[in-house]
Motif scaffolding. Structure first.
Motif, PDB file in Angstrom:
ATOM      1  N   VAL A 200      41.911  47.214  41.807  1.00 41.06           N
ATOM      2  CA  VAL A 200      41.567  48.556  41.338  1.00 41.06           C
ATOM      3  C   VAL A 200      40.064  48.750  41.523  1.00 41.06           C
ATOM      4  O   VAL A 200      39.262  47.944  41.019  1.00 41.06           O
ATOM      5  N   ASP A 201      39.698  49.768  42.270  1.00 44.91           N
ATOM      6  CA  ASP A 201      38.289  50.057  42.566  1.00 44.91           C
ATOM      7  C   ASP A 201      37.565  48.836  43.115  1.00 44.91           C
ATOM      8  O   ASP A 201      36.420  48.532  42.743  1.00 44.91           O
ATOM      9  N   GLY A 202      38.236  48.110  44.012  1.00 45.01           N
ATOM     10  CA  GLY A 202      37.611  46.992  44.703  1.00 45.01           C
ATOM     11  C   GLY A 202      37.520  45.705  43.914  1.00 45.01           C
ATOM     12  O   GLY A 202      36.906  44.740  44.373  1.00 45.01           O
ATOM     13  N   VAL A 203      38.160  45.650  42.747  1.00 40.39           N
ATOM     14  CA  VAL A 203      38.131  44.444  41.914  1.00 40.39           C
ATOM     15  C   VAL A 203      39.551  43.895  41.790  1.00 40.39           C
ATOM     16  O   VAL A 203      40.493  44.654  41.503  1.00 40.39           O
ATOM     17  N   CYS A 204      39.702  42.598  41.985  1.00 41.26           N
ATOM     18  CA  CYS A 204      41.011  41.968  41.813  1.00 41.26           C
ATOM     19  C   CYS A 204      41.310  41.878  40.324  1.00 41.26           C
ATOM     20  O   CYS A 204      40.624  41.169  39.584  1.00 41.26           O
ATOM     21  N   VAL A 205      42.343  42.598  39.887  1.00 43.30           N
ATOM     22  CA  VAL A 205      42.627  42.709  38.460  1.00 43.30           C
ATOM     23  C   VAL A 205      43.904  41.998  38.035  1.00 43.30           C
ATOM     24  O   VAL A 205      44.164  41.839  36.844  1.00 43.30           O
ATOM     25  N   LEU A 206      44.708  41.588  39.004  1.00 43.75           N
ATOM     26  CA  LEU A 206      45.994  40.985  38.685  1.00 43.75           C
ATOM     27  C   LEU A 206      46.414  40.100  39.850  1.00 43.75           C
ATOM     28  O   LEU A 206      46.278  40.487  41.008  1.00 43.75           O
ATOM     29  N   VAL A 207      46.927  38.916  39.537  1.00 45.16           N
ATOM     30  CA  VAL A 207      47.396  37.973  40.555  1.00 45.16           C
ATOM     31  C   VAL A 207      48.787  37.501  40.160  1.00 45.16           C
ATOM     32  O   VAL A 207      49.025  37.140  39.002  1.00 45.16           O
ATOM     33  N   GLY A 208      49.710  37.514  41.107  1.00 46.62           N
ATOM     34  CA  GLY A 208      51.061  37.070  40.793  1.00 46.62           C
ATOM     35  C   GLY A 208      51.819  36.686  42.045  1.00 46.62           C
ATOM     36  O   GLY A 208      51.257  36.598  43.148  1.00 46.62           O
ATOM     37  N   ALA A 209      53.089  36.471  41.877  1.00 54.40           N
ATOM     38  CA  ALA A 209      53.954  36.122  42.995  1.00 54.40           C
ATOM     39  C   ALA A 209      54.222  37.347  43.867  1.00 54.40           C
ATOM     40  O   ALA A 209      53.971  38.488  43.467  1.00 54.40           O
ATOM     41  N   SER A 266      59.286  40.798  39.583  1.00 52.68           N
ATOM     42  CA  SER A 266      59.890  40.790  38.250  1.00 52.68           C
ATOM     43  C   SER A 266      59.140  39.898  37.273  1.00 52.68           C
ATOM     44  O   SER A 266      59.273  40.055  36.051  1.00 52.68           O
ATOM     45  N   THR A 267      58.343  38.966  37.791  1.00 49.52           N
ATOM     46  CA  THR A 267      57.625  38.038  36.927  1.00 49.52           C
ATOM     47  C   THR A 267      56.278  38.571  36.444  1.00 49.52           C
ATOM     48  O   THR A 267      55.558  37.869  35.731  1.00 49.52           O
ATOM     49  N   ILE A 268      55.909  39.781  36.837  1.00 51.19           N
ATOM     50  CA  ILE A 268      54.708  40.425  36.285  1.00 51.19           C
ATOM     51  C   ILE A 268      55.146  41.462  35.260  1.00 51.19           C
ATOM     52  O   ILE A 268      55.959  42.343  35.558  1.00 51.19           O
ATOM     53  N   ASP A 269      54.619  41.352  34.055  1.00 52.27           N
ATOM     54  CA  ASP A 269      54.946  42.262  32.973  1.00 52.27           C
ATOM     55  C   ASP A 269      54.512  43.683  33.360  1.00 52.27           C
ATOM     56  O   ASP A 269      53.358  43.889  33.745  1.00 52.27           O
ATOM     57  N   PRO A 270      55.405  44.659  33.278  1.00 54.58           N
ATOM     58  CA  PRO A 270      55.001  46.032  33.623  1.00 54.58           C
ATOM     59  C   PRO A 270      53.828  46.528  32.790  1.00 54.58           C
ATOM     60  O   PRO A 270      53.004  47.312  33.268  1.00 54.58           O
ATOM     61  N   ALA A 271      53.742  46.056  31.543  1.00 59.10           N
ATOM     62  CA  ALA A 271      52.626  46.479  30.689  1.00 59.10           C
ATOM     63  C   ALA A 271      51.292  46.000  31.252  1.00 59.10           C
ATOM     64  O   ALA A 271      50.263  46.674  31.094  1.00 59.10           O
TER      65      ALA A 271
END
Length: 281
Positions: A200-209, A266-271
């Motif tokens: 988001v806006d050039g920043v890695c905010v979430l990492v997952g499968a 599916s392993t990342i919480d939608p919240a």
């Protein structure tokens, strides 16, 4: 922030079941949710698609993939109703189509060449530009990796007839869904499942499968730092970057996509996804 999600085709006032968890998480976080008729968008009936839109403000879309021209029409229709998508039509195209992002990330991703149109002569030009060796075939937005040996993997680009047979099968399978031209990507051997990172806006905010392998969690040593400067320099508000570890130990960008139409494993919480979207500009 307003979250716009694709609607259920059978219950048009409700979110599509695939995006319902994100819609529910957004409402629980105090974010207003609206629905859009994806089918109407894809057939060009944009006014009908956004007819249920009553709220104004800055919005993020989470829904099924749209062609770049469909997204641009969607953005224009929303603007007439006082809704501004955080990602513009031009930004969507740059993220959604490989020729839009490849030049800026060329050193971090497999070498690529693409065609203008789908004629054999154009394909041969791109094939020769890439040089010999193995390659993976796709169009500007999608591969047919589930048809790996018949419509994706080309063992040797020097064998023009065999390569064209793969391309012809790819064109048959994609049909009217083909976007842009044919893209040839140098084959690189990876030793891990893909990791999907959210920016988001050039920043890695979430990492997952990756959604194709949702239970293959990223290695503990994974670090998006080596690609962060180049991704940030793209100036795109919301994207996903899929990476895999090459056999020589280097993390490589396999794909960049617009985050609005990138599937959430599916392993990342939608919240968690909703939370990072709320922090965007």
């Amino acid at each position: 922030m307003l979250l716009i999600v694709a609607s259920d085709p059978l219950r048009p006032r409700h979110p599509d079941a695939h995006f319902a968890p994100e819609a529910r998480a957004a409402r629980e976080a105090g974010v207003e949710v609206a629905v859009v008729d994806h089918d109407a968008l894809t057939r060009g009936d944009v006014s009908r698609a956004v007819s249920r839109m009553t709220t104004e403000g800055v919005a993020v879309y989470r829904g099924w993939m749209l062609r770049s021209e469909q997204y641009a029409a969607f953005a224009d229709a929303l603007a007439r109703r006082g809704v501004s998508l955080r990602t513009s039509g031009e930004q969507y195209r740059r993220a959604h189509e490989l020729p839009g992002w490849y030049p800026d990330l060329a050193e971090l991703t497999p070498r690529s060449a693409w065609t203008v149109g789908t004629e054999r002569a154009e394909f041969d030009r791109a094939r020769r530009a890439l040089g010999g060796g193995a390659a993976v075939l796709r169009d500007f937005t999608k591969s047919m990796k589930h048809h790996w040996h018949e419509a994706a993997f080309i063992p040797d680009l020097d064998d023009g007839d065999a390569a064209w047979r793969v391309a012809s099968r790819f064109l048959d399978l994609r049909g009217d869904d083909l976007v842009g031209g044919l893209v040839l990507r140098r084959f690189e051997r990876f030793t891990t499942a893909e990791v999907r990172t959210w920016w988001v806006d050039g920043v890695c905010v979430l990492v997952g499968a990756h959604p194709d392998s949702p239970h293959d969690t990223p290695p503990e040593a994974f670090d998006a730092g080596p690609v962060s400067g180049a991704v940030a320099a793209l100036g795109l508000p919301f994207v996903t970057v899929d990476l895999a570890l090459r056999a020589d130990g280097v993390w490589r960008i396999v794909e960049l996509g617009d985050g609005q139409v990138s599937d959430r494993p599916s392993t990342i919480d939608p919240a968690a996804l909703v939370d990072v979207l709320r922090r965007g500009s």
